[in-house]
Design a protein around this motif. Structure first.
Motif, PDB file in Angstrom:
ATOM      1  N   SER A   2       0.822  -1.207   0.000  1.00 54.94           N
ATOM      2  CA  SER A   2       0.000   0.000   0.000  1.00 54.94           C
ATOM      3  C   SER A   2       0.858   1.260   0.000  1.00 54.94           C
ATOM      4  CB  SER A   2      -0.918  -0.008   1.223  1.00 54.94           C
ATOM      5  OG  SER A   2      -0.139  -0.063   2.403  1.00 54.94           O
ATOM      6  N   PHE A   3       2.129   1.127  -0.359  1.00 52.83           N
ATOM      7  CA  PHE A   3       3.031   2.271  -0.367  1.00 52.83           C
ATOM      8  C   PHE A   3       3.954   2.176  -1.572  1.00 52.83           C
ATOM      9  CE2 PHE A   3       5.135  -1.121   1.853  1.00 52.83           C
ATOM     10  CZ  PHE A   3       6.441  -1.066   1.392  1.00 52.83           C
ATOM     11  N   SER A   4       4.585   3.293  -1.898  1.00 52.58           N
ATOM     12  CA  SER A   4       5.559   3.293  -2.984  1.00 52.58           C
ATOM     13  C   SER A   4       6.744   4.172  -2.600  1.00 52.58           C
ATOM     14  CB  SER A   4       4.932   3.795  -4.283  1.00 52.58           C
ATOM     15  OG  SER A   4       4.556   5.151  -4.148  1.00 52.58           O
ATOM     16  N   ILE A   5       7.914   3.787  -3.098  1.00 55.34           N
ATOM     17  CA  ILE A   5       9.133   4.560  -2.889  1.00 55.34           C
ATOM     18  C   ILE A   5       9.834   4.661  -4.238  1.00 55.34           C
ATOM     19  CG2 ILE A   5      11.345   4.726  -1.692  1.00 55.34           C
ATOM     20  CD1 ILE A   5      10.166   2.805   0.440  1.00 55.34           C
ATOM     21  N   GLU A   6       9.954   5.870  -4.749  1.00 53.86           N
ATOM     22  CA  GLU A   6      10.663   6.099  -6.008  1.00 53.86           C
ATOM     23  C   GLU A   6      11.932   6.872  -5.699  1.00 53.86           C
ATOM     24  OE1 GLU A   6       8.296   7.755  -9.171  1.00 53.86           O
ATOM     25  OE2 GLU A   6       6.494   6.853  -8.305  1.00 53.86           O
ATOM     26  N   ARG A   7      13.033   6.476  -6.329  1.00 49.82           N
ATOM     27  CA  ARG A   7      14.311   7.131  -6.082  1.00 49.82           C
ATOM     28  C   ARG A   7      14.800   7.831  -7.334  1.00 49.82           C
ATOM     29  NH1 ARG A   7      17.996   2.930  -4.881  1.00 49.82           N
ATOM     30  NH2 ARG A   7      18.463   2.902  -7.078  1.00 49.82           N
ATOM     31  N   ASP A   8      15.410   9.000  -7.140  1.00 52.64           N
ATOM     32  CA  ASP A   8      16.028   9.743  -8.223  1.00 52.64           C
ATOM     33  C   ASP A   8      17.267  10.423  -7.655  1.00 52.64           C
ATOM     34  OD1 ASP A   8      16.422  10.803 -10.739  1.00 52.64           O
ATOM     35  OD2 ASP A   8      15.005  12.440 -10.480  1.00 52.64           O
ATOM     36  N   THR A   9      18.277  10.574  -8.485  1.00 56.51           N
ATOM     37  CA  THR A   9      19.511  11.233  -8.060  1.00 56.51           C
ATOM     38  C   THR A   9      19.815  12.359  -9.038  1.00 56.51           C
ATOM     39  OG1 THR A   9      20.305   9.127  -7.218  1.00 56.51           O
ATOM     40  CG2 THR A   9      21.949  10.843  -7.501  1.00 56.51           C
ATOM     41  N   ASP A  10      20.297  13.491  -8.518  1.00 57.21           N
ATOM     42  CA  ASP A  10      20.654  14.577  -9.424  1.00 57.21           C
ATOM     43  C   ASP A  10      21.901  14.204 -10.225  1.00 57.21           C
ATOM     44  OD1 ASP A  10      22.729  14.916  -7.598  1.00 57.21           O
ATOM     45  OD2 ASP A  10      22.347  17.028  -7.257  1.00 57.21           O
ATOM     46  N   ARG A  11      22.231  14.996 -11.215  1.00 64.34           N
ATOM     47  CA  ARG A  11      23.329  14.665 -12.132  1.00 64.34           C
ATOM     48  C   ARG A  11      24.686  14.572 -11.444  1.00 64.34           C
ATOM     49  NH1 ARG A  11      22.008  16.981 -17.933  1.00 64.34           N
ATOM     50  NH2 ARG A  11      19.760  17.128 -17.687  1.00 64.34           N
ATOM     51  N   THR A  16      20.101  12.706  -3.413  1.00 66.29           N
ATOM     52  CA  THR A  16      19.210  11.601  -3.741  1.00 66.29           C
ATOM     53  C   THR A  16      17.822  11.958  -3.232  1.00 66.29           C
ATOM     54  OG1 THR A  16      20.982   9.971  -3.623  1.00 66.29           O
ATOM     55  CG2 THR A  16      18.737   9.150  -3.400  1.00 66.29           C
ATOM     56  N   TYR A  17      16.843  11.839  -4.106  1.00 63.57           N
ATOM     57  CA  TYR A  17      15.453  12.141  -3.767  1.00 63.57           C
ATOM     58  C   TYR A  17      14.677  10.840  -3.613  1.00 63.57           C
ATOM     59  CZ  TYR A  17      16.774  16.708  -5.545  1.00 63.57           C
ATOM     60  OH  TYR A  17      17.414  17.910  -5.748  1.00 63.57           O
ATOM     61  N   LEU A  18      13.911  10.741  -2.550  1.00 63.10           N
ATOM     62  CA  LEU A  18      12.996   9.626  -2.360  1.00 63.10           C
ATOM     63  C   LEU A  18      11.591  10.190  -2.341  1.00 63.10           C
ATOM     64  CD1 LEU A  18      14.807   7.558   0.424  1.00 63.10           C
ATOM     65  CD2 LEU A  18      14.756   7.107  -2.029  1.00 63.10           C
ATOM     66  N   LEU A  19      10.771   9.780  -3.288  1.00 58.85           N
ATOM     67  CA  LEU A  19       9.383  10.207  -3.382  1.00 58.85           C
ATOM     68  C   LEU A  19       8.533   9.098  -2.773  1.00 58.85           C
ATOM     69  CD1 LEU A  19       7.225  12.183  -4.393  1.00 58.85           C
ATOM     70  CD2 LEU A  19       7.295  10.975  -6.578  1.00 58.85           C
ATOM     71  N   LEU A  20       7.906   9.403  -1.632  1.00 58.12           N
ATOM     72  CA  LEU A  20       7.119   8.413  -0.908  1.00 58.12           C
ATOM     73  C   LEU A  20       5.634   8.634  -1.161  1.00 58.12           C
ATOM     74  CD1 LEU A  20       8.954   8.579   2.549  1.00 58.12           C
ATOM     75  CD2 LEU A  20       9.575   7.258   0.523  1.00 58.12           C
ATOM     76  N   GLY A  21       4.891   7.555  -1.278  1.00 59.07           N
ATOM     77  CA  GLY A  21       3.455   7.663  -1.496  1.00 59.07           C
ATOM     78  C   GLY A  21       2.710   6.505  -0.859  1.00 59.07           C
ATOM     79  N   GLY A  22       1.453   6.754  -0.492  1.00 64.50           N
ATOM     80  CA  GLY A  22       0.604   5.695   0.055  1.00 64.50           C
ATOM     81  C   GLY A  22       0.573   5.676   1.564  1.00 64.50           C
ATOM     82  N   THR A  23       0.309   4.486   2.094  1.00 70.40           N
ATOM     83  CA  THR A  23       0.203   4.276   3.533  1.00 70.40           C
ATOM     84  C   THR A  23       1.432   3.527   4.015  1.00 70.40           C
ATOM     85  OG1 THR A  23      -2.200   4.189   3.391  1.00 70.40           O
ATOM     86  CG2 THR A  23      -1.195   3.235   5.351  1.00 70.40           C
ATOM     87  N   PHE A  24       2.219   4.169   4.845  1.00 72.02           N
ATOM     88  CA  PHE A  24       3.420   3.559   5.402  1.00 72.02           C
ATOM     89  C   PHE A  24       3.073   2.958   6.752  1.00 72.02           C
ATOM     90  CE2 PHE A  24       5.329   5.677   1.968  1.00 72.02           C
ATOM     91  CZ  PHE A  24       6.520   5.010   1.716  1.00 72.02           C
ATOM     92  N   LEU A  50      13.543  13.534   1.280  1.00 76.91           N
ATOM     93  CA  LEU A  50      12.352  12.687   1.248  1.00 76.91           C
ATOM     94  C   LEU A  50      11.139  13.569   1.010  1.00 76.91           C
ATOM     95  CD1 LEU A  50      14.373  11.330   3.546  1.00 76.91           C
ATOM     96  CD2 LEU A  50      12.491   9.731   3.573  1.00 76.91           C
ATOM     97  N   ASP A  51      10.455  13.336  -0.097  1.00 74.10           N
ATOM     98  CA  ASP A  51       9.224  14.061  -0.409  1.00 74.10           C
ATOM     99  C   ASP A  51       8.055  13.185   0.022  1.00 74.10           C
ATOM    100  OD1 ASP A  51       6.964  15.235  -1.541  1.00 74.10           O
ATOM    101  OD2 ASP A  51       8.063  15.924  -3.300  1.00 74.10           O
ATOM    102  N   VAL A  52       7.340  13.605   1.057  1.00 75.50           N
ATOM    103  CA  VAL A  52       6.258  12.805   1.625  1.00 75.50           C
ATOM    104  C   VAL A  52       4.879  13.343   1.247  1.00 75.50           C
ATOM    105  CG1 VAL A  52       7.669  11.929   3.524  1.00 75.50           C
ATOM    106  CG2 VAL A  52       6.371  14.027   3.837  1.00 75.50           C
ATOM    107  N   ALA A  53       4.798  14.100   0.166  1.00 73.49           N
ATOM    108  CA  ALA A  53       3.529  14.697  -0.257  1.00 73.49           C
ATOM    109  C   ALA A  53       2.447  13.643  -0.487  1.00 73.49           C
ATOM    110  CB  ALA A  53       3.725  15.532  -1.515  1.00 73.49           C
ATOM    111  N   GLY A  54       2.822  12.484  -0.962  1.00 73.57           N
ATOM    112  CA  GLY A  54       1.846  11.445  -1.272  1.00 73.57           C
ATOM    113  C   GLY A  54       1.553  10.480  -0.136  1.00 73.57           C
ATOM    114  N   VAL A  55       2.108  10.734   1.044  1.00 74.88           N
ATOM    115  CA  VAL A  55       1.914   9.827   2.175  1.00 74.88           C
ATOM    116  C   VAL A  55       0.643  10.209   2.921  1.00 74.88           C
ATOM    117  CG1 VAL A  55       2.880   8.983   4.350  1.00 74.88           C
ATOM    118  CG2 VAL A  55       4.386   9.422   2.404  1.00 74.88           C
ATOM    119  N   GLY A  56      -0.290   9.256   3.021  1.00 73.47           N
ATOM    120  CA  GLY A  56      -1.545   9.508   3.716  1.00 73.47           C
ATOM    121  C   GLY A  56      -1.473   9.173   5.189  1.00 73.47           C
TER     122      GLY A  56
END
Length: 121
Positions: A2-11, A16-24, A50-56
């Motif tokens: 019920s959750f997601s973790i997406e990772r991205d890194t700048d050039r 390192t960015y972790l975009l979190l979403g859902g129910t942790f 850590l971007d937690v905008a999508g965390v409910g």
């Protein structure tokens, strides 16, 4: 899951960015711990955001993982930032100081009907 973790890194590899979403919930803490560990390993003395905008919802176990990540960042000389918290997640992260408090600096506590929690049945 019920959750997601997406990772991205700048050039440069310094952020390192972790975009979190859902129910942790309680079961998510192992994956969150692994994602943070990997983020620190990939970041070259930079920062983890850590971007937690999508965390409910977020469990106490996951908050503990975030606090451990903060400690790891301090000890290792990394930057660590939690951004875009909303609602109950924001209140919880503000209480732990993982997230900056709102400008009004208001603390939230239950309002007891009869004056004390012992009077409520």
């Amino acid at each position: 899951m019920s959750f997601s973790i997406e990772r991205d890194t700048d050039r440069t590899g310094k952020t390192t960015y972790l975009l979190l979403g859902g129910t942790f919930d309680r079961a998510a803490h192992r994956d969150l711990k692994r994602a943070l560990r990997d983020a620190f390993a990939r970041t070259r003395q930079g920062r983890v955001v850590l971007d937690v905008a999508g965390v409910g919802e977020i469990s106490s176990e996951c908050v503990e993982v975030l606090l451990t990540g903060y400690t790891t960042a301090l000890r290792g000389g990394y930057g660590f930032e939690v951004t875009n918290a909303r609602g109950s997640v924001q209140l919880l992260l503000e209480a732990t100081r993982l997230c900056p408090r709102r400008e009004d600096d208001t603390l939230y506590a239950p309002a007891w009907l009869s004056g004390s929690p012992a009077d409520v049945s």
